[in-house]
Design an enzyme around this catalytic site. Sequence first.
Site, PDB file in Angstrom:
ATOM      1  N   LYS A  35     -22.743  33.260  72.699  1.00 45.38           N
ATOM      2  CA  LYS A  35     -22.358  34.625  72.677  1.00 45.38           C
ATOM      3  C   LYS A  35     -23.756  34.948  72.145  1.00 45.38           C
ATOM      4  O   LYS A  35     -23.730  36.622  71.405  1.00 45.38           O
ATOM      5  CB  LYS A  35     -22.532  34.239  70.772  1.00 45.38           C
ATOM      6  N   CYS A  36     -25.297  35.387  72.361  1.00 50.83           N
ATOM      7  CA  CYS A  36     -26.195  35.671  72.409  1.00 50.83           C
ATOM      8  C   CYS A  36     -26.056  36.551  73.609  1.00 50.83           C
ATOM      9  O   CYS A  36     -25.900  36.769  74.433  1.00 50.83           O
ATOM     10  CB  CYS A  36     -27.297  34.907  72.813  1.00 50.83           C
ATOM     11  N   ASN A  37     -27.212  38.484  72.998  1.00 48.91           N
ATOM     12  CA  ASN A  37     -27.237  39.363  73.490  1.00 48.91           C
ATOM     13  C   ASN A  37     -28.151  39.165  74.814  1.00 48.91           C
ATOM     14  O   ASN A  37     -28.017  39.630  75.560  1.00 48.91           O
ATOM     15  CB  ASN A  37     -27.866  40.326  73.202  1.00 48.91           C
TER      16      ASN A  37
END
Length: 183
Positions: A35-37
């Site tokens: 879910k990290c950019n």
Amino acid sequence: MDSIYQFSAPLYNSESFALSQLKGKTILIVNTASKCNFSMQLTALEKLYQEYKNRGFTILAFPCHQFGQNEPLDNLAIKDFYQAQFNVSFEVFGKVMVNGPEAHPLFNYLKAHTRGISQNRAVKWNFTKFLINSDGQLVARYAPRTKPETLKQVIEANLQSSPQKSSYRSTKLTPNFNALKGA
């Protein structure tokens, strides 16, 4: 001589994986999060892996939930997500801690042998990258913002300077259809 080969870590399926299996390979270790950019880097990492895997290069993904709570999935779901969304075929390990008292010993080793942003030893965010040479020694550490494709030159330099002496075989067996022709 100490190296990463002294460590083992659980794969996404809880099977223990001894890093000594990778002797002779150039390795990029990355702490990841779905879910990290920066998760789009998984596509670029897979592209690097595909380009260099036959020359003695591999990537090890270590999912981590320490930064922004960006890895909420369980280990099996992480592997499925990485494959479905980014077509990842390199090794994905079980979730680890990279900082603090419960940090995986591999990451303690990596941090002890290099410094990151502002000369700090702690890993500051997801997608910190550690390049390991064919002797299991840390070559360099790269910030999360470092795009995987910018590492091609240093990967190639390490591949050229290392003999292909690995007996490691990926657990992802792909049939050699060319060898089957005429059989």
